[in-house]
Design an enzyme around this catalytic site. Sequence first.
Site, short mmCIF file in Angstrom:
data_model
loop_
_atom_site.label_atom_id
_atom_site.label_comp_id
_atom_site.label_asym_id
_atom_site.label_seq_id
_atom_site.Cartn_x
_atom_site.Cartn_y
_atom_site.Cartn_z
N TYR A 57 17.99 28.79 9.21
CA TYR A 57 16.86 29.49 9.82
C TYR A 57 16.87 29.34 11.33
O TYR A 57 17.12 28.26 11.86
CB TYR A 57 15.54 28.92 9.29
CG TYR A 57 15.26 29.29 7.85
CD1 TYR A 57 15.07 30.62 7.48
CD2 TYR A 57 15.16 28.29 6.88
CE1 TYR A 57 14.80 30.94 6.15
CE2 TYR A 57 14.87 28.61 5.56
CZ TYR A 57 14.70 29.94 5.20
OH TYR A 57 14.43 30.26 3.90
N ARG B 263 -10.49 -0.10 14.71
CA ARG B 263 -10.32 0.68 13.49
C ARG B 263 -11.29 0.12 12.46
O ARG B 263 -12.31 0.73 12.19
CB ARG B 263 -8.85 0.62 13.04
CG ARG B 263 -8.50 1.64 11.99
CD ARG B 263 -7.01 1.69 11.70
NE ARG B 263 -6.51 0.46 11.08
CZ ARG B 263 -5.26 0.32 10.61
NH1 ARG B 263 -4.40 1.34 10.70
NH2 ARG B 263 -4.87 -0.81 10.06
N LYS C 150 0.85 -1.20 0.00
CA LYS C 150 0.00 0.00 0.00
C LYS C 150 0.88 1.25 0.00
O LYS C 150 2.11 1.16 0.19
CB LYS C 150 -0.91 -0.02 1.24
CG LYS C 150 -0.16 -0.01 2.56
CD LYS C 150 -1.07 -0.38 3.72
CE LYS C 150 -0.30 -0.36 5.03
NZ LYS C 150 -1.08 -0.93 6.14
N MET D 288 13.47 23.96 3.23
CA MET D 288 12.61 23.30 2.24
C MET D 288 13.45 22.44 1.27
O MET D 288 13.06 21.32 0.94
CB MET D 288 11.83 24.36 1.46
CG MET D 288 10.82 23.77 0.48
SD MET D 288 9.96 25.05 -0.45
CE MET D 288 8.91 25.78 0.80
C1 LIG Z 1 -0.33 -1.96 6.75
C2 LIG Z 1 -0.93 -3.25 7.13
C3 LIG Z 1 -0.13 -4.40 7.31
C4 LIG Z 1 1.38 -4.34 7.30
O1 LIG Z 1 1.86 -3.78 8.51
P1 LIG Z 1 3.43 -3.63 8.80
O2 LIG Z 1 3.50 -3.13 10.19
O3 LIG Z 1 3.94 -2.64 7.81
O4 LIG Z 1 4.01 -4.97 8.61
C5 LIG Z 1 -0.74 -5.61 7.54
N1 LIG Z 1 -2.11 -5.68 7.62
C6 LIG Z 1 -2.90 -4.61 7.47
C7 LIG Z 1 -4.37 -4.76 7.59
C8 LIG Z 1 -2.35 -3.37 7.23
O5 LIG Z 1 -3.13 -2.30 7.09
#
Ligand SMILES: *Cc1c(COP(=O)(O)O)cnc(C)c1O
Length: 357
Positions: free
Chosen positions: A251, A129, A34, A299
């Site tokens: 800065y 969640r 992702k 930046m």
């Molecule tokens: C992002 C995610 C993972 C992977 O988590 P990591 O800590 O990066 O290994 C696995 N399962 C779900 C549902 C996730 O959202």
Amino acid sequence: MRPITATIHLDALRNNLAVAKKAAPHSKVMAVVKANGYGHGLLNVAQGLRAADGFAVLGLDEAIRLREAGYTQTLLLLEGVFAVDELAGAACHDISLVVHCPQQIAMLEQAVLPHPVQVFVKLNTGMNRLGFVPHDYVQAVERLVCCPNVRGITLMTHFATADEDKGVAAPLAIFEQSTAALDYPRSLANSAAVLRYPETHRDWVRPGIMLYGATPMAGNSAASYGLESAMSLQSAVIAVQELQVGDSVGYGQRFTAERATRIAVIACGYADGYPRHAPNGTLIAVAGRMTKTVGRVSMDMLFADISDIVDADIGSRVELWGPQVPVDAVAEASGTVGYELLCAVAQRVPMNVVGHG
Ligand SMILES: *Cc1c(COP(=O)(O)O)cnc(C)c1O
């Protein structure tokens, strides 16, 4: 051309996948790619991780890009579909879906699909969640079993504290209890659970961060698990300043020299994704030698102390993070995690790919 680049190491991705497979030898690996492959480029990481049994993404467009690039593995949408009109596209490309709420079941019941889809039914084991609460879970699974648009079911949860002292005991007990009557494949483990809790491995593990060579566990280095950095963020020195005692840089004059100090000005700033919160003293490598940043990150530029690196000059190579400077060290100094830094590398940073997937 501005000298900054992010180099993606396919050999490191392949190594890290092998580490995950070795840790969970009886499980299939769903590589979590992702957020544009945690900032490394979706198709780059798929190439390095092509021995994975599946890939997990968020958007249907990302899954379709993988399918159209020729990946025949299981592809999973980690949040399922957001609207009913995505279901046909998912079915056409044989993309599996997380189902985490009753509305998504209703969508599957209403849709007219070319063929049925595989679903991963998510249980909320305390993270609060996504997912069905334990009380509603079996009923949700039974509804999906009866749905003609569903052809395969995997039971799934996600841990809130696999990387912390609390571990997974409580959510694992909830998962066992809630799924005891159900005979389907299971998927629980993120990277931390892959590395720490073999009892969570089951049919599918879902590692993310470890595949990129960063640690899921603050305080334990990625290298200690045999993981290799999949991204080097590199740039170069574009100016050198000689400070006298009392002179400052940048800065807010956050760094003032207490001795004669040679300062490298480096072409990387927060607009490239380097954390603005990095304090004086954050690790950085100049001309292959470890040193420390000084002054506030701008930046487009930042500063490093090169007083002790006599051969460093304009044009010297700089590693912001990578094999020499762990991204986790930069993250920890800056009050964040490697995940955030890797995902935040800016679009303007050119990416190149090296090695063999
Ligand atoms: C992002 C995610 C993972 C992977 O988590 P990591 O800590 O990066 O290994 C696995 N399962 C779900 C549902 C996730 O959202």
